[in-house]
Design a protein around this motif. Structure first.
Motif, PDB file in Angstrom:
ATOM      1  N   CYS A  14       0.830  -1.213   0.000  1.00 42.67           N
ATOM      2  CA  CYS A  14       0.000   0.000   0.000  1.00 42.67           C
ATOM      3  C   CYS A  14       0.860   1.256   0.000  1.00 42.67           C
ATOM      4  O   CYS A  14       1.958   1.268   0.552  1.00 42.67           O
ATOM      5  CB  CYS A  14      -0.915   0.022   1.222  1.00 42.67           C
ATOM      6  SG  CYS A  14      -2.086  -1.346   1.251  1.00 42.67           S
ATOM      7  N   ASP A  16      -0.043   5.582   0.418  1.00 49.36           N
ATOM      8  CA  ASP A  16      -1.090   6.575   0.667  1.00 49.36           C
ATOM      9  C   ASP A  16      -2.420   5.917   1.028  1.00 49.36           C
ATOM     10  O   ASP A  16      -3.484   6.366   0.612  1.00 49.36           O
ATOM     11  CB  ASP A  16      -1.263   7.504  -0.543  1.00 49.36           C
ATOM     12  CG  ASP A  16       0.033   8.207  -0.906  1.00 49.36           C
ATOM     13  OD1 ASP A  16       0.762   8.622   0.015  1.00 49.36           O
ATOM     14  OD2 ASP A  16       0.325   8.331  -2.116  1.00 49.36           O
ATOM     15  N   GLY A  17      -2.345   4.802   1.762  1.00 46.12           N
ATOM     16  CA  GLY A  17      -3.546   4.128   2.222  1.00 46.12           C
ATOM     17  C   GLY A  17      -4.290   3.323   1.175  1.00 46.12           C
ATOM     18  O   GLY A  17      -5.379   2.819   1.430  1.00 46.12           O
ATOM     19  N   GLN A  18      -3.699   3.167  -0.013  1.00 43.41           N
ATOM     20  CA  GLN A  18      -4.347   2.440  -1.100  1.00 43.41           C
ATOM     21  C   GLN A  18      -3.478   1.262  -1.541  1.00 43.41           C
ATOM     22  O   GLN A  18      -2.254   1.386  -1.626  1.00 43.41           O
ATOM     23  CB  GLN A  18      -4.566   3.363  -2.305  1.00 43.41           C
ATOM     24  CG  GLN A  18      -5.475   4.530  -2.041  1.00 43.41           C
ATOM     25  CD  GLN A  18      -6.903   4.070  -1.750  1.00 43.41           C
ATOM     26  OE1 GLN A  18      -7.436   3.196  -2.419  1.00 43.41           O
ATOM     27  NE2 GLN A  18      -7.495   4.663  -0.722  1.00 43.41           N
TER      28      GLN A  18
END
Length: 110
Positions: A14, A16-18
């Protein structure tokens, strides 16, 4: 038909949280291969060259030997022409031990 199965060691990569990729260590089968595993990873192309794959491999190795205590060795098999992936493994501490020839077929090429 899709099937969902558990995997001994598989994680999302992941940023940036993605999720932007994945990484796994596949333990060998029983017998002589059961104490070694093979690492594999994939990262979206727009994240290449940013050190993310190298960081993910280092993090994976720091976890996998704690979680899969039976493993003594993790190997990374890379196509000879994939210099970037070879460099990822080298920066993560892997040592090139040799070149396999005609080990498997991928997209019609050996």
């Amino acid at each position: 038909m899709a099937v969902i199965e558990s995997h001994p060691w598989y994680r999302a990569i992941c940023a940036d949280g993605q999720p932007i990729g994945s990484i796994y260590v596949m333990p060998g089968s029983s017998g002589k291969d059961e104490r070694r595993g093979e690492i594999g990873y994939a990262v979206k192309a727009n994240y290449w060259g940013k050190g993310i794959a190298t960081e993910a491999v280092k993090l994976a190795l720091s976890c996998v030997f704690k979680e899969l205590k039976f493993l003594d060795r993790v190997e990374g098999l890379v196509f000879e022409e994939n210099k970037a992936s070879q460099r990822v493994l080298e920066k993560a501490g892997f040592v090139r031990e040799g070149v396999f020839e005609k080990v498997f077929l991928c997209q019609g090429k050996e």
